[in-house]
Motif scaffolding. Structure first.
Motif, mmCIF file in Angstrom:
data_model
loop_
_atom_site.group_PDB
_atom_site.id
_atom_site.type_symbol
_atom_site.label_atom_id
_atom_site.label_comp_id
_atom_site.label_asym_id
_atom_site.label_seq_id
_atom_site.Cartn_x
_atom_site.Cartn_y
_atom_site.Cartn_z
ATOM 1 N N LEU B 3 0.748 -1.705 -0.430
ATOM 2 C CA LEU B 3 0.188 0.185 -0.445
ATOM 3 C C LEU B 3 0.948 1.501 -0.219
ATOM 4 C CD1 LEU B 3 -2.780 0.683 0.357
ATOM 5 C CD2 LEU B 3 -2.731 1.277 2.562
ATOM 6 N N GLN B 6 2.601 1.626 -3.412
ATOM 7 C CA GLN B 6 1.359 2.395 -4.162
ATOM 8 C C GLN B 6 1.373 3.804 -3.918
ATOM 9 O OE1 GLN B 6 -1.028 -0.278 -6.396
ATOM 10 N NE2 GLN B 6 -1.405 1.742 -6.976
ATOM 11 N N GLN B 7 0.814 3.762 -3.032
ATOM 12 C CA GLN B 7 0.876 5.324 -2.381
ATOM 13 C C GLN B 7 1.930 6.318 -3.074
ATOM 14 O OE1 GLN B 7 -1.853 6.757 -2.153
ATOM 15 N NE2 GLN B 7 -3.421 5.379 -0.595
ATOM 16 N N ASN B 10 1.597 6.959 -6.460
ATOM 17 C CA ASN B 10 0.367 8.016 -6.663
ATOM 18 C C ASN B 10 1.285 9.646 -6.804
ATOM 19 O OD1 ASN B 10 -1.690 6.023 -7.031
ATOM 20 N ND2 ASN B 10 -1.851 5.970 -4.714
ATOM 21 N N LEU B 14 1.727 13.501 -8.893
ATOM 22 C CA LEU B 14 0.948 14.105 -8.619
ATOM 23 C C LEU B 14 2.173 15.119 -8.660
ATOM 24 C CD1 LEU B 14 -1.538 15.456 -8.207
ATOM 25 C CD2 LEU B 14 -1.063 15.241 -5.704
ATOM 26 N N SER B 129 -4.717 1.071 -16.633
ATOM 27 C CA SER B 129 -4.027 0.711 -15.751
ATOM 28 C C SER B 129 -3.220 -0.694 -15.853
ATOM 29 C CB SER B 129 -4.829 0.524 -14.286
ATOM 30 O OG SER B 129 -5.611 -0.313 -13.802
ATOM 31 N N VAL B 136 -0.847 -1.615 -9.371
ATOM 32 C CA VAL B 136 -1.471 -1.051 -9.914
ATOM 33 C C VAL B 136 -1.597 0.037 -9.826
ATOM 34 C CG1 VAL B 136 -3.997 -1.201 -10.968
ATOM 35 C CG2 VAL B 136 -3.166 -3.047 -9.626
ATOM 36 N N GLY B 138 -1.859 3.687 -13.143
ATOM 37 C CA GLY B 138 -3.099 4.312 -14.319
ATOM 38 C C GLY B 138 -1.820 4.076 -14.659
ATOM 39 N N LYS B 141 -1.015 7.703 -14.822
ATOM 40 C CA LYS B 141 -0.163 8.131 -13.750
ATOM 41 C C LYS B 141 1.395 8.130 -14.666
ATOM 42 C CE LYS B 141 -2.567 8.777 -10.051
ATOM 43 N NZ LYS B 141 -3.138 10.084 -10.636
ATOM 44 N N GLN B 210 -6.671 14.023 -16.458
ATOM 45 C CA GLN B 210 -7.676 13.846 -14.830
ATOM 46 C C GLN B 210 -8.935 13.940 -15.151
ATOM 47 O OE1 GLN B 210 -5.448 13.624 -11.247
ATOM 48 N NE2 GLN B 210 -3.649 13.250 -12.338
ATOM 49 N N ILE B 253 -0.148 13.646 -1.714
ATOM 50 C CA ILE B 253 -0.771 12.541 -1.326
ATOM 51 C C ILE B 253 -0.836 11.352 0.302
ATOM 52 C CG2 ILE B 253 -0.191 9.939 -2.023
ATOM 53 C CD1 ILE B 253 -1.503 12.164 -4.284
ATOM 54 N N ALA B 256 -3.490 12.269 2.418
ATOM 55 C CA ALA B 256 -4.684 11.667 1.776
ATOM 56 C C ALA B 256 -4.482 10.428 2.171
ATOM 57 C CB ALA B 256 -4.614 12.019 1.034
ATOM 58 N N ALA B 257 -3.323 9.831 1.973
ATOM 59 C CA ALA B 257 -3.282 7.907 2.083
ATOM 60 C C ALA B 257 -3.571 7.939 3.576
ATOM 61 C CB ALA B 257 -2.457 7.806 1.255
ATOM 62 N N GLN B 264 -9.296 13.648 8.378
ATOM 63 C CA GLN B 264 -9.363 13.804 6.995
ATOM 64 C C GLN B 264 -9.621 15.148 6.394
ATOM 65 O OE1 GLN B 264 -7.805 12.498 4.208
ATOM 66 N NE2 GLN B 264 -7.197 10.572 5.472
ATOM 67 N N ARG B 267 -7.104 17.712 5.857
ATOM 68 C CA ARG B 267 -5.713 17.666 5.515
ATOM 69 C C ARG B 267 -5.459 19.175 4.845
ATOM 70 N NH1 ARG B 267 -8.614 13.727 1.797
ATOM 71 N NH2 ARG B 267 -9.206 15.367 0.959
#
Lengths: 384, 297
Positions: B3, B6-7, B10, B14, B129, B136, B138, B141, B210, B253, B256-257, B264, B267
Motif C-alpha cells: 500500500l 502504491q501511494q 501516486n 502528482l 491501468s 497497479v 494508471g 500516472k 485526469q 498524497i 490523504a493516504a 481527513q 488535510r
C-alpha cells in the motif's frame, strides 16, 4: 376629426402598456464561475418560458414578465450585492444561484424585503429551513435523491457501500444521507472519505478503497465536475469495479463522454425525456428556439421555475405584490412543469418533485425509472 | 508495504505534475523577477485545443503536440503583448499585469467559448491501468511520471548545452552583466516564456487527462499549487522548483493516504501547516537560488 382620431389612437397605444401589469423577475444567478455549468442552462430555460408566456400576451393574458439579469460570478458576496440591487429595482420575485451557500448569502436581504426568492436548482433541504418563509427551492431535495438512489441500490442486491463526500458545501454532503438510508434499509457502510471541492487528484483515496479487503458493492458520491471525472477515473484505474452512484451535479455532457470509465454510472436527476412526455415537448421547444439540442435537464428546470411563478401569479389574479406571490407559491399544488409535477403545499419550501434515475450506457442516458421514495425512509435535513 | 509503495507511485505522479508547473513559474521568475499568475491560463489554452481536437476527431497523438505548441505560442505572445511594455516597471507592476492578463483571458474564454465546462474526449487507454512490479498504476500516472522525467532531462540538457539555455542561466545570475557580454535581453526573456509555455502545455495535457473537461477558470488551482511549490522549493531556483513540486505532491498524497479518517477533513490545513514549518526552518526554500535572499530579522 381625423386629427382627433389619430391622437386618440396614439393615446390608446401609450396607455396600453400601463394598463397591463408587468411582473419584474430579478435573476441574480451565476453566469460565470463554477456554478455557471448549472445556472447558465437554467437561465436558457427561463428565457424560453418567459418568451413563450409573453408571446401569448403575458400571464393570464395580462401580466407580462420582465427579466432583470445580474451575473453573480458564483460568488456569495456578489450574490447578496446583486440581490440588493434587484430589490431596489423593484422586482416581485428573485431568482438565486444553484447552490445553497450563495443563495443563503442573500437571505437577509430577501427576508427583510419580503420578496419570494427561488433558487435555480439548489437541492439542499436545509436551504428553505435556514432561509425562512421567503426562500423556495426548485429541485428534488438531496435527502429525497439519496433515498431514491439508496433504495435502488438495495433493490439491485447491493449490500455494502463506501461514501466519498466533501464538507465544503451543503450539496456535496449528500452521501451522508445516502449512508443513513442505506444502513436503515439493512445495508452496511464500509467506510467514508472526504475530499475538497476542486481537488485534482483522487489517487490516494482510490488506492485506499482498492486495498480494502471487502470491496464495497456501491460507491456513492455527490462530487461534480471537474472533481467527479477525476475521481471516477482514479477509482477505475486503481482497479475498483464497484457500482458508482452520483447525483444531479453530474447530469452534464462530460459524464457521457468518459467512455469506458463512465459506463454503468447511475445518478439521480430531475427528470427524463420519454416520447410525448412534457420534458420531450420542452426539448422540442428548446431546439426550435435555440437551434441546439438541450444537453442537460437543467434547461427544463429553468422552464419549471417560470411555470411556478406563472401559476402563482394566476392565483393572485395578476397581482405583482411580492407578499401575495409568496403566499401563492407556498400553496401551489400539482403544477405541471417540464420535468415533473411540482407541489409546494405542505412543505417548508422544498418542493415535492419526481426524481429520475439515469444510467450511463454506451455514452447515452438510459432511464431506470422514477420511483417514489418511501416517505418513512427520507432522512431529516442535516445542518452541515 | 505494498500500500505504501502504491501511494508513493501516486505521490510521484502528482509531485511530477506539480514540479512541471512550478518549473514553469520559476523559469520566468529566475530571469524577470515576475510571478506569472497567467501561467494557469496557458494550461487552459492547451486544454481548449485538446477539446477542439476531440470535437474535430483529430487523433490524440496529434492533438497533444498541437496543444503544447498552442501553449508555447500563447506564452510568447503574452510576453510580447503584455509583459514587454512593463518590463522595466516595478515587481508590483508586473505582478498586477499578470493578474490582468489572467482575468482578460478568463473573460475571453467565457465569452468566446463557453462559461460552462466542456468535455474533452480522451483515448480510453488513459483510463486503463497496468501492473508494474505488483503495483497497479494508471496509464495517466505512468504518463505523468514519464513526461516529468523527459522534461527534466530535456531542461537539464537545454540549460547546460544550449546557447539560449546558457544565456538564460547567465541572465538569471546577473542580467546586467549578461547583457554587457552581448546576450540579447529579448531573446532570453522570450526564450524563458517559450520554455514556461512548453512546461505549461505538458502539465495541461496531464492535468486535463485526469479531469476530462475544461472550463474558463481551470487555470487557477494549478497555478496556486505551482506557486506554493515554487516558494517551498526556493523562489527563482529551478532545482528548488522541482524539489518543491515533489515535496508538495508527497505531502498531499501521504496525508490523504495515511491521516486517520477523523482527521481527513483537516488535510489541506495540515498540509499547508507542514509547508509553513519547512519554510520556518529553511526560509529561502529547500534549494534557494544563489541570487535571491530573504533575510530573517
Amino acid at each position: 376629426m381625423k386629427r382627433f382620431l389619430t391622437l386618440t389612437a396614439i393615446g390608446a397605444l401609450l396607455a396600453a402598456p400601463a394598463m397591463a401589469d408587468t411582473l419584474r423577475v430579478g435573476l441574480a444567478t451565476a453566469q460565470t464561475g463554477g456554478l455557471a455549468t448549472y445556472d447558465s442552462p437554467v437561465i436558457d430555460g427561463v428565457h424560453i418560458a418567459v418568451d413563450e408566456i409573453n408571446a401569448a400576451g403575458g400571464i393570464g393574458g395580462t401580466t407580462m414578465i420582465e427579466l432583470i439579469e445580474k451575473d453573480v460570478r458564483s460568488d456569495a458576496a456578489q450574490t447578496s450585492i446583486a440581490a440588493q440591487e434587484l430589490v431596489d429595482a423593484g422586482v416581485s420575485v428573485l431568482v438565486l444561484p444553484c447552490d445553497a451557500d450563495p443563495s443563503l448569502a442573500a437571505i437577509g436581504i430577501v427576508s427583510s424585503a419580503q420578496i419570494p426568492a427561488i433558487s435555480t436548482c439548489a437541492s439542499s433541504p436545509t436551504l428553505p429551513m435556514i432561509g425562512g418563509d421567503y426562500m423556495f427551492a426548485n429541485f428534488p431535495g438531496d435527502n429525497v435523491q439519496a433515498t431514491v438512489s439508496a433504495a435502488w441500490a438495495r433493490e439491485q442486491g447491493h449490500d455494502s457501500t463506501y461514501i466519498i463526500y466533501s464538507p465544503d458545501s451543503q450539496y456535496t454532503t449528500m452521501p451522508l444521507y445516502f449512508a443513513e438510508v442505506f444502513e436503515k434499509s439493512g445495508g452496511t457502510v464500509l467506510g467514508q472519505d472526504t475530499h475538497s471541492i476542486g481537488q485534482q487528484d483522487f489517487s490516494a483515496i482510490a488506492t485506499r478503497i482498492a486495498s480494502l479487503e471487502d470491496q464495497p458493492d456501491v460507491i456513492m458520491t455527490s462530487a461534480y465536475e471537474p472533481d467527479f471525472p477525476s475521481m471516477l477515473k482514479a477509482l477505475r484505474a486503481a482497479g475498483v469495479t464497484s457500482q458508482i452512484i452520483g447525483s444531479d451535479g453530474i447530469d452534464s455532457p462530460t459524464t457521457f463522454s468518459l467512455g469506458d470509465a463512465g459506463e454503468g454510472v447511475v445518478f439521480t436527476t430531475a427528470g427524463h425525456a420519454l416520447d410525448g412526455n412534457p420534458l420531450a415537448e420542452f426539448n422540442t421547444k428548446f431546439e426550435a428556439a435555440t437551434g441546439n439540442k438541450s444537453e442537460t435537464v437543467f434547461n427544463a428546470v429553468g422552464y419549471d421555475l417560470i411555470k411556478v411563478v406563472e401559476a402563482a401569479v394566476l392565483v393572485t389574479e395578476g397581482s405583482t405584490d411580492p407578499q401575495k406571490i409568496r403566499d401563492a407559491i407556498a400553496n401551489l399544488e400539482g403544477i405541471q412543469g417540464a420535468t415533473s409535477t411540482i407541489t409546494y403545499k405542505g412543505t417548508n419550501g422544498m418542493p415535492v418533485r419526481q426524481v429520475a434515475l439515469i444510467q450511463v450506457k454506451g455514452g447515452e442516458r438510459e432511464y431506470l425509472g422514477s420511483p417514489s421514495p418511501d416517505a418513512a425512509m427520507i432522512p431529516a435535513p442535516r445542518m452541515q | 508495504m505494498e500500500l505504501f509503495l502504491q501511494q508513493t507511485a501516486n505521490a510521484l505522479a502528482l509531485g511530477g505534475t506539480y514540479a512541471l508547473l512550478a518549473l514553469g513559474l520559476a523559469v520566468v521568475f529566475s530571469i524577470m523577477g515576475l510571478i506569472n499568475f497567467a501561467h494557469g491560463e496557458l494550461m487552459t489554452i492547451a486544454g481548449y485545443v485538446l477539446m477542439y481536437c476531440g470535437i474535430a476527431s483529430v487523433p490524440f497523438v496529434i492533438a497533444v503536440p498541437l496543444a503544447i505548441t498552442a501553449s508555447v505560442l500563447a506564452a510568447v505572445a503574452m510576453e510580447r503583448i503584455a509583459f514587454r511594455p512593463v518590463r522595466n516597471g516595478s515587481g508590483a507592476t508586473m505582478l498586477v499585469t499578470s493578474f490582468a492578463v489572467a482575468m482578460i483571458l478568463q473573460v475571453l474564454f467565457q465569452n468566446l467559448i463557453s462559461a460552462r465546462s466542456q468535455p474533452v474526449l480522451l483515448p480510453a487507454l488513459l483510463s486503463d491501468s497496468v501492473r508494474v512490479f505488483g503495483l497497479v498504476i494508471g496509464v495517466n500516472k505512468l504518463a505523468a511520471i514519464a513526461s516529468t522525467i523527459v522534461m527534466l532531462v530535456f531542461l537539464d540538457w537545454f540549460m547546460k548545452h544550449q546557447k539560449t539555455g546558457v544565456a538564460m542561466r547567465a541572465a538569471a545570475e546577473d542580467f546586467a552583466v549578461a547583457r554587457l557580454m552581448g546576450i540579447r535581453a529579448n531573446t532570453v526573456i522570450a526564450g524563458a516564456f517559450a520554455l514556461s509555455g512548453l512546461l505549461a502545455g505538458v502539465a495541461a495535457v496531464l492535468w486535463v487527462s485526469q479531469r476530462a473537461s475544461v472550463d474558463p477558470l481551470m487555470g487557477f488551482m494549478p497555478v496556486l499549487k505551482a506557486f506554493i511549490a515554487a516558494i517551498l522549493g526556493g523562489l527563482g531556483s529551478l532545482r528548488g522548483a522541482v524539489a518543491g513540486g515533489f515535496l508538495l505532491g508527497f505531502i498531499e498524497i501521504y496525508l490523504a493516504a495515511f491521516l486517520p479518517p477523523e482527521m481527513q477533513e483537516f488535510r489541506d490545513p495540515i498540509g499547508l501547516g507542514i509547508v509553513v514549518l519547512v519554510l520556518l526552518i529553511r526560509p529561502n526554500g529547500l534549494i534557494p537560488s544563489a541570487t535571491l535572499k530573504a533575510e530573517k530579522v
